[in-house]
Write an enzyme that holds these catalytic residues in place. Structure first.
Site, short mmCIF file in Angstrom:
data_model
loop_
_atom_site.label_atom_id
_atom_site.label_comp_id
_atom_site.label_asym_id
_atom_site.label_seq_id
_atom_site.Cartn_x
_atom_site.Cartn_y
_atom_site.Cartn_z
N HIS A 161 1.23 4.82 -2.56
CA HIS A 161 0.82 5.60 -3.74
C HIS A 161 2.07 6.23 -4.31
CE1 HIS A 161 -3.50 5.45 -2.56
NE2 HIS A 161 -2.97 5.32 -1.35
N HIS A 195 -9.54 0.84 -1.24
CA HIS A 195 -9.48 1.51 0.06
C HIS A 195 -10.89 1.44 0.66
CE1 HIS A 195 -5.71 3.10 -1.35
NE2 HIS A 195 -5.58 3.98 -0.37
N GLU A 225 -11.08 3.62 5.90
CA GLU A 225 -10.04 4.55 6.35
C GLU A 225 -10.75 5.66 7.14
OE1 GLU A 225 -8.05 6.75 3.25
OE2 GLU A 225 -6.39 7.34 4.55
N ASP A 248 1.75 4.10 2.77
CA ASP A 248 0.70 4.92 2.14
C ASP A 248 1.32 6.04 1.29
OD1 ASP A 248 -1.92 5.49 1.49
OD2 ASP A 248 -2.48 6.31 3.45
N ASP A 249 1.72 7.14 1.92
CA ASP A 249 2.30 8.28 1.19
C ASP A 249 3.54 8.73 1.96
OD1 ASP A 249 0.08 8.86 -0.86
OD2 ASP A 249 -1.00 8.72 1.05
N HIS A 300 0.85 -1.19 0.00
CA HIS A 300 0.00 0.00 0.00
C HIS A 300 0.89 1.24 0.00
CE1 HIS A 300 -3.85 2.04 1.82
NE2 HIS A 300 -3.13 2.91 1.13
#
Ligand code: ADE
Ligand code: ZN
Length: 335
Positions: A11, A189, A192, A270-271, A9
């Site tokens: 991005h 997703h 969340e 994630d980011d 996961h």
């Protein structure tokens, strides 16, 4: 040597570090609304998912050419490798780029080139997951799937991301059915910021194989039992949950309880350029904040390979899991 792990996961747009953003902005003649990297970093104080997404999509303006996407992905693969990532399944948001006039082929081919080089250079395997923006229409998602057809040999799965609340998975029923018919794997997703019912919809309406985040499943005991029984992987992102204020502090993250409940948990970044760390940093942070012992970390690493889409290379999956089993954490000095 760091613990071998897969990242499931991440991005790719969320790996854009401020230094690269400014370098690409200069190269492409894009003016950014920040004076320098420090001012940009100071803007990384988010109230929720939407406040993050506003900044994040704004910054994608610097990504224009094949080379830009290759450089972005190469930088991620280098950092991830240094933190023990041996296999990465990477999200990208084609609509964030096609809306600015960047063709989807530029995005996919640019990223795929980095993945191919990364296997050689770093020994890391990579897959691409094409995400639909759930706050855009289902028609736009279908159009994106259509536009991706010449590149499907480089795309493993479809996903669903961006602003969750008010955009339930069922909105994308037809697109996911079409993606499945094209042989693509499916993730989304869910849970969340959205309610547990979105997780159920992702499973029952879209037929996803993994849930990205899934944090809010803990509010629904029957759902937790089902996810555990059916061995549905959750790709949790604890640092993201703190930065986007899904939880107040890492010490309150339910990861440990979720593992105790028999859920197939993985931890991911994630980011990472925005949320304070790559996946190795995330392992370290949850170890410290939640007091996870070495065997819990080993379980998370094993889960990451079990939950990965390595069906096309079971030999590699088995080899990587064997490395996790044999991993020696060594003796840590008392702190
Ligand atoms: N896109 C990038 N990061 C995201 C997140 N945490 N949730 C939804 N969409 C995203
Ligand atoms: Zn995400």
């Amino acid at each position: 040597m760091p613990l071998p792990k897969a990242e499931l996961h991440v991005h790719i747009e969320g790996t854009l570090e401020p230094e690269l953003a400014f370098a690409l902005a200069a190269r492409n003649g894009v003016e950014l609304p920040y004076r320098d990297t420090e001012e940009l970093r100071r803007a990384y104080l988010f109230q929720d998912l939407q406040s993050f997404l506003d900044l994040y999509y704004g910054l994608t303006a610097v990504l224009r050419t094949h080379d830009d996407f290759t450089e972005l992905a190469d930088a991620y693969l280098a950092r991830a490798t240094a933190q023990g990532v041996r296999h990465a399944e990477i999200f990208f948001d084609p609509q964030a780029h096609t809306a600015r006039g960047v063709p989807i082929g530029t995005v996919v081919e640019g990223l795929a080139r980095a993945l191919t080089a990364g296997e050689e250079r770093y020994g890391i395997s990579g897959r691409l997951i094409m995400c639909f923006l759930r706050d855009e229409s289902a028609e736009s998602a279908m159009h994106t799937l259509e536009a991706a057809k010449p590149y499907l040999h480089r795309i493993t799965a479809v996903g669903l991301d961006s602003a969750e609340v008010g955009h339930p998975p069922s909105k994308f029923r037809e697109v996911y059915a079409a993606a499945e018919a094209l042989g693509l794997r499916k993730v989304a997703h869910a849970g969340e910021e959205g309610p547990p019912s979105y997780i159920r919809e992702a499973l029952d309406v879209l037929g996803v194989e993994r849930i990205d985040h899934g944090l809010r499943c803990t509010e629904d005991r029957d759902l937790v039992e089902r996810l555990a029984r059916e061995r549905i992987p959750l790709t949790l992102c604890p640092l993201s949950n703190v930065r986007l204020r899904a939880i107040d502090m890492l010490e309150e993250h339910p990861l440990r309880d979720m593992m105790d409940a028999g859920l197939l948990c993985t931890v991911n970044s994630d980011d990472p350029a925005y949320f304070g760390g790559y996946v190795g940093d995330t392992f370290h942070a949850v170890r410290e904040a939640l007091g996870l012992d070495d065997e819990r970390l080993r379980e998370l690493a094993r889960n990451s390979f079990e939950a990965s889409f390595l069906e096309d290379d079971e030999e590699r999956r088995a080899r990587l899991i064997a490395e996790v089993e044999a991993y020696d954490f060594g003796v840590r000095p008392p702190e």
